[in-house]
Write a protein that holds these residues in place. Structure first.
Motif, mmCIF file in Angstrom:
data_model
loop_
_atom_site.group_PDB
_atom_site.id
_atom_site.type_symbol
_atom_site.label_atom_id
_atom_site.label_comp_id
_atom_site.label_asym_id
_atom_site.label_seq_id
_atom_site.Cartn_x
_atom_site.Cartn_y
_atom_site.Cartn_z
ATOM 1 N N ALA A 1 0.830 -1.211 0.000
ATOM 2 C CA ALA A 1 0.000 0.000 0.000
ATOM 3 C C ALA A 1 0.863 1.260 0.000
ATOM 4 O O ALA A 1 0.542 2.242 -0.680
ATOM 5 C CB ALA A 1 -0.930 -0.011 1.210
ATOM 6 N N ILE A 2 1.956 1.238 0.749
ATOM 7 C CA ILE A 2 2.863 2.393 0.783
ATOM 8 C C ILE A 2 3.441 2.642 -0.606
ATOM 9 O O ILE A 2 3.492 3.788 -1.089
ATOM 10 C CB ILE A 2 4.001 2.157 1.800
ATOM 11 N N TYR A 3 3.853 1.597 -1.280
ATOM 12 C CA TYR A 3 4.485 1.722 -2.601
ATOM 13 C C TYR A 3 3.484 2.190 -3.658
ATOM 14 O O TYR A 3 3.824 3.012 -4.530
ATOM 15 C CB TYR A 3 5.073 0.381 -3.007
ATOM 16 N N ASN A 4 2.257 1.699 -3.579
ATOM 17 C CA ASN A 4 1.255 2.011 -4.605
ATOM 18 C C ASN A 4 0.575 3.356 -4.391
ATOM 19 O O ASN A 4 -0.065 3.891 -5.305
ATOM 20 C CB ASN A 4 0.192 0.908 -4.653
ATOM 21 N N SER A 5 0.673 3.905 -3.190
ATOM 22 C CA SER A 5 0.011 5.179 -2.905
ATOM 23 C C SER A 5 0.711 6.324 -3.628
ATOM 24 O O SER A 5 1.935 6.398 -3.686
ATOM 25 C CB SER A 5 0.013 5.441 -1.392
ATOM 26 N N LYS A 6 -0.079 7.221 -4.183
ATOM 27 C CA LYS A 6 0.462 8.392 -4.874
ATOM 28 C C LYS A 6 0.533 9.605 -3.944
ATOM 29 O O LYS A 6 1.110 10.623 -4.295
ATOM 30 C CB LYS A 6 -0.420 8.742 -6.086
ATOM 31 N N SER A 7 -0.063 9.489 -2.792
ATOM 32 C CA SER A 7 -0.112 10.591 -1.840
ATOM 33 C C SER A 7 0.986 10.426 -0.786
ATOM 34 O O SER A 7 1.051 9.400 -0.102
ATOM 35 C CB SER A 7 -1.477 10.653 -1.152
ATOM 36 N N VAL A 8 1.831 11.434 -0.656
ATOM 37 C CA VAL A 8 2.905 11.386 0.335
ATOM 38 C C VAL A 8 2.324 11.339 1.752
ATOM 39 O O VAL A 8 2.826 10.622 2.621
ATOM 40 C CB VAL A 8 3.842 12.605 0.180
ATOM 41 N N ILE A 9 1.260 12.099 1.951
ATOM 42 C CA ILE A 9 0.630 12.120 3.279
ATOM 43 C C ILE A 9 0.089 10.741 3.629
ATOM 44 O O ILE A 9 0.270 10.246 4.754
ATOM 45 C CB ILE A 9 -0.508 13.173 3.321
ATOM 46 N N PHE A 10 -0.569 10.103 2.661
ATOM 47 C CA PHE A 10 -1.123 8.764 2.921
ATOM 48 C C PHE A 10 0.000 7.758 3.148
ATOM 49 O O PHE A 10 -0.127 6.849 3.972
ATOM 50 C CB PHE A 10 -2.004 8.328 1.750
ATOM 51 N N GLN A 11 1.114 7.909 2.428
ATOM 52 C CA GLN A 11 2.267 7.044 2.647
ATOM 53 C C GLN A 11 2.773 7.168 4.077
ATOM 54 O O GLN A 11 3.087 6.178 4.738
ATOM 55 C CB GLN A 11 3.382 7.382 1.658
ATOM 56 N N LYS A 12 2.852 8.421 4.551
ATOM 57 C CA LYS A 12 3.297 8.647 5.924
ATOM 58 C C LYS A 12 2.334 8.023 6.940
ATOM 59 O O LYS A 12 2.765 7.475 7.962
ATOM 60 C CB LYS A 12 3.450 10.144 6.191
ATOM 61 N N ILE A 13 1.052 8.115 6.641
ATOM 62 C CA ILE A 13 0.052 7.513 7.535
ATOM 63 C C ILE A 13 0.233 5.999 7.589
ATOM 64 O O ILE A 13 0.198 5.384 8.666
ATOM 65 C CB ILE A 13 -1.381 7.874 7.068
ATOM 66 N N LEU A 14 0.466 5.397 6.433
ATOM 67 C CA LEU A 14 0.651 3.945 6.384
ATOM 68 C C LEU A 14 1.928 3.512 7.098
ATOM 69 O O LEU A 14 1.945 2.488 7.796
ATOM 70 C CB LEU A 14 0.676 3.480 4.921
ATOM 71 N N VAL A 15 2.997 4.283 6.937
ATOM 72 C CA VAL A 15 4.238 3.984 7.662
ATOM 73 C C VAL A 15 3.991 4.099 9.166
ATOM 74 O O VAL A 15 4.456 3.258 9.950
ATOM 75 C CB VAL A 15 5.375 4.928 7.232
ATOM 76 N N ALA A 16 3.258 5.131 9.561
ATOM 77 C CA ALA A 16 2.946 5.314 10.979
ATOM 78 C C ALA A 16 2.143 4.133 11.514
ATOM 79 O O ALA A 16 2.376 3.661 12.637
ATOM 80 C CB ALA A 16 2.179 6.625 11.184
ATOM 81 N N ILE A 17 1.193 3.641 10.695
ATOM 82 C CA ILE A 17 0.399 2.478 11.113
ATOM 83 C C ILE A 17 1.306 1.269 11.322
ATOM 84 O O ILE A 17 1.188 0.537 12.303
ATOM 85 C CB ILE A 17 -0.694 2.171 10.074
ATOM 86 N N SER A 18 2.229 1.068 10.386
ATOM 87 C CA SER A 18 3.160 -0.057 10.505
ATOM 88 C C SER A 18 3.974 0.041 11.795
ATOM 89 O O SER A 18 4.098 -0.935 12.551
ATOM 90 C CB SER A 18 4.101 -0.094 9.293
ATOM 91 N N VAL A 19 4.528 1.223 12.041
ATOM 92 C CA VAL A 19 5.348 1.421 13.236
ATOM 93 C C VAL A 19 4.516 1.247 14.504
ATOM 94 O O VAL A 19 4.937 0.561 15.454
ATOM 95 C CB VAL A 19 6.006 2.818 13.212
ATOM 96 N N ILE A 20 3.326 1.828 14.521
ATOM 97 C CA ILE A 20 2.473 1.770 15.719
ATOM 98 C C ILE A 20 2.026 0.341 16.010
ATOM 99 O O ILE A 20 2.090 -0.129 17.148
ATOM 100 C CB ILE A 20 1.254 2.702 15.562
ATOM 101 N N VAL A 21 1.576 -0.359 14.975
ATOM 102 C CA VAL A 21 1.118 -1.737 15.179
ATOM 103 C C VAL A 21 2.252 -2.625 15.673
ATOM 104 O O VAL A 21 2.098 -3.406 16.620
ATOM 105 C CB VAL A 21 0.521 -2.312 13.868
ATOM 106 N N ASN A 22 3.415 -2.496 15.049
ATOM 107 C CA ASN A 22 4.556 -3.316 15.445
ATOM 108 C C ASN A 22 5.022 -2.996 16.857
ATOM 109 O O ASN A 22 5.269 -3.904 17.667
ATOM 110 C CB ASN A 22 5.710 -3.132 14.454
ATOM 111 N N LEU A 23 5.154 -1.711 17.166
ATOM 112 C CA LEU A 23 5.634 -1.341 18.490
ATOM 113 C C LEU A 23 4.592 -1.614 19.574
ATOM 114 O O LEU A 23 4.950 -1.950 20.705
ATOM 115 C CB LEU A 23 6.037 0.140 18.511
ATOM 116 N N THR A 24 3.316 -1.491 19.236
ATOM 117 C CA THR A 24 2.267 -1.833 20.205
ATOM 118 C C THR A 24 2.309 -3.316 20.543
ATOM 119 O O THR A 24 2.192 -3.707 21.712
ATOM 120 C CB THR A 24 0.877 -1.459 19.655
#
Length: 552
Positions: A80-103
């Protein structure tokens, strides 16, 4: 056949540990099959993924579900990060990955730490309940999982950082996402380094997944040498001296003199190095036998000439990970950030309150806040503060990564202070640029002693246990019996001496030994293997010694 069944099925009595015969039987069987599939790339990935899952199941049972959850979650987030054209949405997806993993990591690793800290701060008596286990038991209609405690899954700290690096590296455009979830699962779970590292970056390992495998004579010799070296480090320089000396001292430090306690600390520095670097040597060797290269994790750390140099040599995969994914993003040595300022303020309060009282915590926090305010009006002070605050944060987080306890935080903080102090000391040091051998020896010795004594907080079972160690050192050195201690434990100290001498050998000497082994014929290699096996057998303890970093 019964033994093979035990090896390939889950049993707490038959864990797959590198130092046990069961693992080598397991590896011989899976390597024989691997030899028939390694040139078929898709089948190779599927086979190694399946074997890695089996290995983890053997190690952790149904906690394999956490590993699979992390794999599936980050595979689809990466796409999803790679296919997204929106930088903001990419950042949101990265944040989700980090939050889920660290949680997930925090739930299993830090639930007791956070609960105990909260209870201490607010004088409550909350207890940890494993709600995930409770939900799973209800959903499955069983009582398989214990709900009154949370058990730490083996290796969760390592594979969590690997999956985070995958999402972040895709966002940074350093790699493209893998097309196959099998390939990604193989990257996350590759069994040689799964449970205790080294931490593998996606950008380093992913390109190897679809490459052609070609194991040369040099690769085979290098891999065999790494495995033998790792076994010697673990079983001789770690397990033997621990079982025959150090564990006895650390269990009841007040029963031994301060001199004996200090010698045990020097022994522990060799033990933890032999244990952890021994594991990664074996892991690197096993991976190389299958055609994959893992990152170097140790570079003669006790040759370090200052604390910062030590952390560039010790657990390199973690140090570099923290640098690239934490230290630089929060500002590095140039700028502080909102995260930096909030973290240091909150941490000052919690640390002071945990080891003093509420009044001291308020004063300490006010002092930290005043310092931050002053930096707004003094560019010179701000420059010094911003250069160092992120180092301290990184080392504190690194300490907490190693264990869910304030003593690990103190250990990380002391190392951070060591790094920062050296940055200023080198400006006035009379021997900073000296090439004289005695100046280099002095710097190495000073660094080694500092690292060894900060490890009291790493090895001690509790703060009371650490206090008892220091009490003996401060009040009961008992120098008159020092020679008697050396004589009574002479075999242990001889092995320690050999361990340190081999560690401090010049790189040229070590490279020459490796080169001679690689060039030797198979008969010589077989003889060396037999000799190492005999040494390991002689030092083998009845109760197997798990690798220290399994608990992290």
């Amino acid at each position: 056949m019964n033994r093979l069944f035990d090896i390939f099925s889950f049993s707490e009595d038959f864990p797959l540990i590198f130092t046990q015969a069961n693992f080598w039987i397991f590896f011989a069987v899976i390597y024989f099959i691997y030899a028939t599939v390694y040139n078929k790339k898709s089948l190779r990935s599927a086979y190694l993924f399946a074997i890695s899952l089996l290995f983890y199941y053997k190690t952790s049972g149904l906690f394999i579900g956490i590993l699979l959850f992390s794999t599936v979650n980050d595979f689809f987030l990466g796409k999803a990060i790679y296919n997204s054209k929106s930088v903001i949405f990419q950042k949101i997806l990265v944040a989700i990955s980090v939050i889920v993993n660290l949680t997930t990591l925090c739930y299993f690793k830090y639930a007791y730490f956070f609960t105990d800290s909260y209870n201490y701060l607010f004088e409550t008596d909350y207890e940890v309940i494993n709600y995930l286990a409770q939900w799973t038991n209800t959903w499955s209609g069983t009582d398989y999982f214990t709900v009154d405690k949370i058990i730490l899954p083996v290796g969760i700290s390592f594979y969590t950082f690997q999956t985070i690096s995958y999402s972040v590296d895709i966002y940074r455009k350093q790699i493209e996402p893998l097309k196959s979830i099998i390939d990604f699962g193989f990257f996350v779970s590759f069994f040689p380094q799964l449970v205790a590292g080294p931490i593998v970056r996606a950008s380093d390992f992913v390109p190897q997944i679809r490459k052609d495998i070609n194991i040369t004579k040099e690769d085979f010799g290098n891999a065999t040498f790494m495995i033998l070296k790792g076994l010697i480090k673990k079983m001789l320089f770690a397990d033997y001296i621990a079982a025959n000396f150090m564990d006895r001292v650390f269990d009841v430090p007040e029963m031994f003199s301060g001199f004996t306690n200090i010698m045990a600390m020097f022994g522990y520095s060799l033990q933890i190095y032999g244990d952890f670097s021994g594991y990664t040597d074996i892991a690197i060797g096993l991976a190389l036998l299958m055609g994959y290269k893992l990152p170097v994790n140790f570079n003669s750390p006790y040759k370090a000439i200052h604390c910062g140099d030590f952390w560039r040599r010790w657990h390199i995969s973690l140090s570099s990970w923290l640098k690239d994914y934490l230290y630089i993003p929060i500002g590095g040595n140039r700028n502080g950030s909102v995260f930096s300022y909030v973290f240091i303020t909150v941490f000052t309060f919690l640390g002071a309150f945990a080891y003093a009282d509420f009044g001291i915590a308020i004063i300490a926090t006010a002092g930290a806040g005043l310092l931050l305010i002053v930096t707004l009006f003094s560019s010179k002070l701000a420059w010094h503060f911003n250069r160092n605050v992120n180092i301290m944060i990184t080392m504190l987080v690194g300490g907490l990564w190693h264990g869910a306890s304030w003593k690990f935080v103190i250990w990380g903080g002391l190392n951070g202070i060591g790094i920062v102090t050296y940055k200023y000391w080198r400006l006035i040091s009379p021997y900073e640029n000296s090439k004289a051998w005695y100046a280099i020896v002095w710097r190495i010795a000073l660094t080694f002693i500092f690292i060894t004594f900060t490890r009291v907080y790493f090895r001690g079972n509790s703060m009371d246990h650490i206090d008892r160690f220091y009490q003996q050192v401060m009040t009961n050195m008992d120098w008159q019996n020092a020679l008697l201690v050396l004589w009574e434990y002479r075999t242990v100290f001889i092995i320690m001496l050999i361990g340190y001498i081999t560690h401090w050998l010049p790189y040229k000497t070590k490279d020459w030994v490796l080169d001679q082994f690689i060039k030797s014929n198979m008969v010589i290699k077989a003889v060396v293997v037999i000799v190492v096996a005999m040494i390991c057998y002689q030092t083998y303890a009845a109760d197997f010694q798990p690798f220290i970093y399994f608990q992290f």
